[in-house]
Design an enzyme around this catalytic site. Structure first.
Site, PDB file in Angstrom:
ATOM      1  N   LYS A   1       0.832  -1.209   0.000  1.00  0.00           N
ATOM      2  CA  LYS A   1       0.000   0.000   0.000  1.00  0.00           C
ATOM      3  C   LYS A   1       0.861   1.251   0.000  1.00  0.00           C
ATOM      4  O   LYS A   1       0.600   2.209  -0.732  1.00  0.00           O
ATOM      5  CB  LYS A   1      -0.898  -0.009   1.240  1.00  0.00           C
ATOM      6  CG  LYS A   1      -1.612   1.318   1.471  1.00  0.00           C
ATOM      7  CD  LYS A   1      -2.384   1.348   2.784  1.00  0.00           C
ATOM      8  CE  LYS A   1      -1.804   2.340   3.731  1.00  0.00           C
ATOM      9  NZ  LYS A   1      -2.759   3.204   4.407  1.00  0.00           N
ATOM     10  N   ASN A   2       1.914   1.259   0.836  1.00  0.00           N
ATOM     11  CA  ASN A   2       2.708   2.483   1.005  1.00  0.00           C
ATOM     12  C   ASN A   2       3.631   2.773  -0.180  1.00  0.00           C
ATOM     13  O   ASN A   2       4.288   3.804  -0.214  1.00  0.00           O
ATOM     14  CB  ASN A   2       3.512   2.425   2.309  1.00  0.00           C
ATOM     15  CG  ASN A   2       2.610   2.543   3.526  1.00  0.00           C
ATOM     16  OD1 ASN A   2       1.461   2.969   3.414  1.00  0.00           O
ATOM     17  ND2 ASN A   2       3.112   2.157   4.688  1.00  0.00           N
TER      18      ASN A   2
ATOM     19  N   CYS B   1      -5.605   8.084   9.439  1.00  0.00           N
ATOM     20  CA  CYS B   1      -5.528   7.586  10.821  1.00  0.00           C
ATOM     21  C   CYS B   1      -5.334   8.740  11.802  1.00  0.00           C
ATOM     22  O   CYS B   1      -4.836   9.791  11.445  1.00  0.00           O
ATOM     23  CB  CYS B   1      -4.333   6.638  10.996  1.00  0.00           C
ATOM     24  SG  CYS B   1      -4.444   5.097  10.108  1.00  0.00           S
TER      25      CYS B   1
ATOM     26  N   ARG C   1       0.888  14.594  12.144  1.00  0.00           N
ATOM     27  CA  ARG C   1       1.524  14.288  10.855  1.00  0.00           C
ATOM     28  C   ARG C   1       1.320  15.502   9.961  1.00  0.00           C
ATOM     29  O   ARG C   1       0.522  15.455   9.039  1.00  0.00           O
ATOM     30  CB  ARG C   1       0.856  13.082  10.191  1.00  0.00           C
ATOM     31  CG  ARG C   1       1.005  11.770  10.906  1.00  0.00           C
ATOM     32  CD  ARG C   1       0.373  10.740  10.013  1.00  0.00           C
ATOM     33  NE  ARG C   1       0.501   9.384  10.495  1.00  0.00           N
ATOM     34  CZ  ARG C   1       0.183   8.326   9.762  1.00  0.00           C
ATOM     35  NH1 ARG C   1      -0.274   8.473   8.546  1.00  0.00           N
ATOM     36  NH2 ARG C   1       0.304   7.111  10.235  1.00  0.00           N
TER      37      ARG C   1
ATOM     38  N   ASP D   1       5.222   0.684  11.894  1.00  0.00           N
ATOM     39  CA  ASP D   1       4.012  -0.020  11.464  1.00  0.00           C
ATOM     40  C   ASP D   1       3.972  -1.481  11.916  1.00  0.00           C
ATOM     41  O   ASP D   1       2.972  -2.164  11.703  1.00  0.00           O
ATOM     42  CB  ASP D   1       3.854   0.051   9.936  1.00  0.00           C
ATOM     43  CG  ASP D   1       3.254   1.375   9.482  1.00  0.00           C
ATOM     44  OD1 ASP D   1       2.836   2.167  10.347  1.00  0.00           O
ATOM     45  OD2 ASP D   1       3.199   1.620   8.265  1.00  0.00           O
TER      46      ASP D   1
ATOM     47  N   ARG E   1      -8.468  -0.364   5.117  1.00  0.00           N
ATOM     48  CA  ARG E   1      -7.643   0.651   4.467  1.00  0.00           C
ATOM     49  C   ARG E   1      -6.248   0.111   4.152  1.00  0.00           C
ATOM     50  O   ARG E   1      -5.571   0.665   3.290  1.00  0.00           O
ATOM     51  CB  ARG E   1      -7.521   1.892   5.361  1.00  0.00           C
ATOM     52  CG  ARG E   1      -8.804   2.732   5.405  1.00  0.00           C
ATOM     53  CD  ARG E   1      -8.609   4.079   6.053  1.00  0.00           C
ATOM     54  NE  ARG E   1      -7.288   4.572   5.762  1.00  0.00           N
ATOM     55  CZ  ARG E   1      -6.372   4.875   6.679  1.00  0.00           C
ATOM     56  NH1 ARG E   1      -6.646   4.749   7.950  1.00  0.00           N
ATOM     57  NH2 ARG E   1      -5.195   5.315   6.329  1.00  0.00           N
TER      58      ARG E   1
END
Length: 419
Positions: free
Chosen positions: A22-23, A115, A120, A305, A397
């Site tokens: 995903k990232n 999130c 951030r 993570d 997600r």
């Protein structure tokens, strides 16, 4: 809202095929805005955030299709604003800004959601684009960037290591005039993957994977075909699932060299680990894991993570383990939920002290963010009785079909549709 109902305890064993990261997929999808010819992106995971990104690209005027691969044709992009209704659910939308201003001289993105873990801010993205010559205004909840002519290469020293801002600056710099140097750049594998995608399109980038990335601007980027790298966090999550249930697993379509810090800690916990070119196997030989000490930090150190999953591992391990979180504040929201299941933990500022217990008991728990919610589902797999995990939209997600993959490993898990 959907929930997971999990019946335990079960030993998780078998094979799992890892999805694309995903990232890496998200920044690559947005980087496709830079291309003046069609691109094909393979191994893109089927996730909520990916769907939102594709929808956003379509709204900007790109042609986006998915049939196995994702096909993006950004030749006719004619809208330069990412609206609030799409951005509010996903902070990755900020990645549209760099490509828009670099290629079209203008772009605006609503301030992002996502999130709820810690601060951030987008300030590093903004200062990076300003150093490349963009004019930035914050108006009516939008970040608005513009430039007359092309962006100009610059020597940028990042105040702190930021994956998101490194992506923004690197993408924008590909079409800038002259050379850009990013010092104190993020080194994550997903940054390397995004750089390699841009190189496929004709960008001139070197140093990706180190803390100094050099980008020589080119006039235009073309098309190409690119395959997204495997998801190291999904891989790590399934390895932990097998470790805490004293099971045995093979992860296929994995990339072991992106997981060195995680594999080292799993070995410390007593796991027998073998790796091949594109697979990793873990075998606990029926043994309970041993507690380990973990400190999160930017890559190549231990990834934040994976922190929630290792907190869980320590809470059912032999002994006492310390987990220190240095990347995000407010990232221990899973700990009180695990305590409801019988875990023994104390939080002291940015450290969780985990006292391993023999077993957890099923309970009603609530997901708070993406990785925390995965740890609650894994806890349910090994707890005695029934665990109900609420608010699992967080999991959707970031994990593709997590219940199907866990079921294939022997978990007793079902999705309960919300009202």
């Amino acid at each position: 809202m959907d929930k997971f109902r999990v019946q335990g305890p079960t030993k998780l064993q078998g094979e799992v095929t890892i999805s694309g990261a995903k990232n890496a997929a998200l920044p690559i999808l947005f980087a496709a805005l830079l291309a003046e010819e069609p691109v094909e992106i393979q191994n893109v995971p089927k996730l909520k955030d990916v769907d939102t990104s594709m929808k956003l690209l379509s709204q900007l005027g790109a042609k986006v299709e998915r049939n196995g691969s994702v096909h993006i044709d950004a030749r006719d992009v004619n809208v330069f604003c990412a609206p609030y209704d799409l951005v509010k659910t996903m902070r990755a939308s900020i990645w549209a800004l760099g490509p828009l201003v670099a290629r079209f001289g203008q772009g605006q993105v609503s301030l992002p959601g996502g999130c709820t873990i810690g601060a951030r801010p987008v300030d590093l993205h903004i200062s990076g684009l300003e150093q490349l010559g963009a004019t930035i205004k914050l108006e009516e909840g939008y970040v608005k960037a513009s430039v007359d002519g092309r962006l100009k290469g610059a020597h940028i020293v990042m105040d702190k290591v930021s994956v998101g801002a490194t992506v923004t600056i690197m993408c924008a710099a590909t079409l800038a005039e002259g050379t850009t140097i990013i010092e104190n750049a993020a080194r994550e594998p997903e940054i390397v993957d995004t750089a390699n995608f841009l190189i496929t399109l004709g960008a001139k980038i070197s140093g990706q994977g180190t803390d100094r990335i050099v980008i020589e601007g080119v006039e235009r980027l073309g098309g190409g075909v690119y395959r997204v790298l495997p998801d190291r966090i999904e891989t790590g999550t399934f390895l932990v699932a097998a470790a805490i249930s004293r099971g045995k697993i093979i992860c296929r379509n994995a990339q072991p060299d992106t997981l060195d810090a995680v594999l080292a800690k799993l070995r410390d916990a007593g796991a027998d680990i073998e790796v091949g070119e594109d697979w990793i196997s873990l075998d606990m030989h029926g043994k309970r894991p041993k507690a380990v000490n973990v400190r999160t930090a930017p890559h190549p150190a231990f990834p934040t993570d994976m922190q929630a999953q290792f907190t869980l591992l320590n809470l059912v391990a032999e002994g006492t383990g310390f987990i220190t979180e240095t990347v995000f504040e407010n990232r221990f929201m899973h700990v009180p939920e695990l305590s409801r299941m019988g875990a023994h933990a104390e939080i002291e500022s940015n450290t969780v002290i985990c006292h391993g217990v023999e077993k957890l008991s099923g309970a009603q728990v609530m997901a708070t963010d993406l990785r925390a919610s995965a740890s609650l589902v894994l806890a349910g797999c090994i707890a005695e009785g029934t665990t109900v995990v609420d608010r699992i939209y967080h999991i959707d997600r970031g994990y593709e079909r997590i219940e199907d993959k866990l079921r294939a490993l022997g978990a007793n898990i079902e999705r309960v549709k919300g009202e």
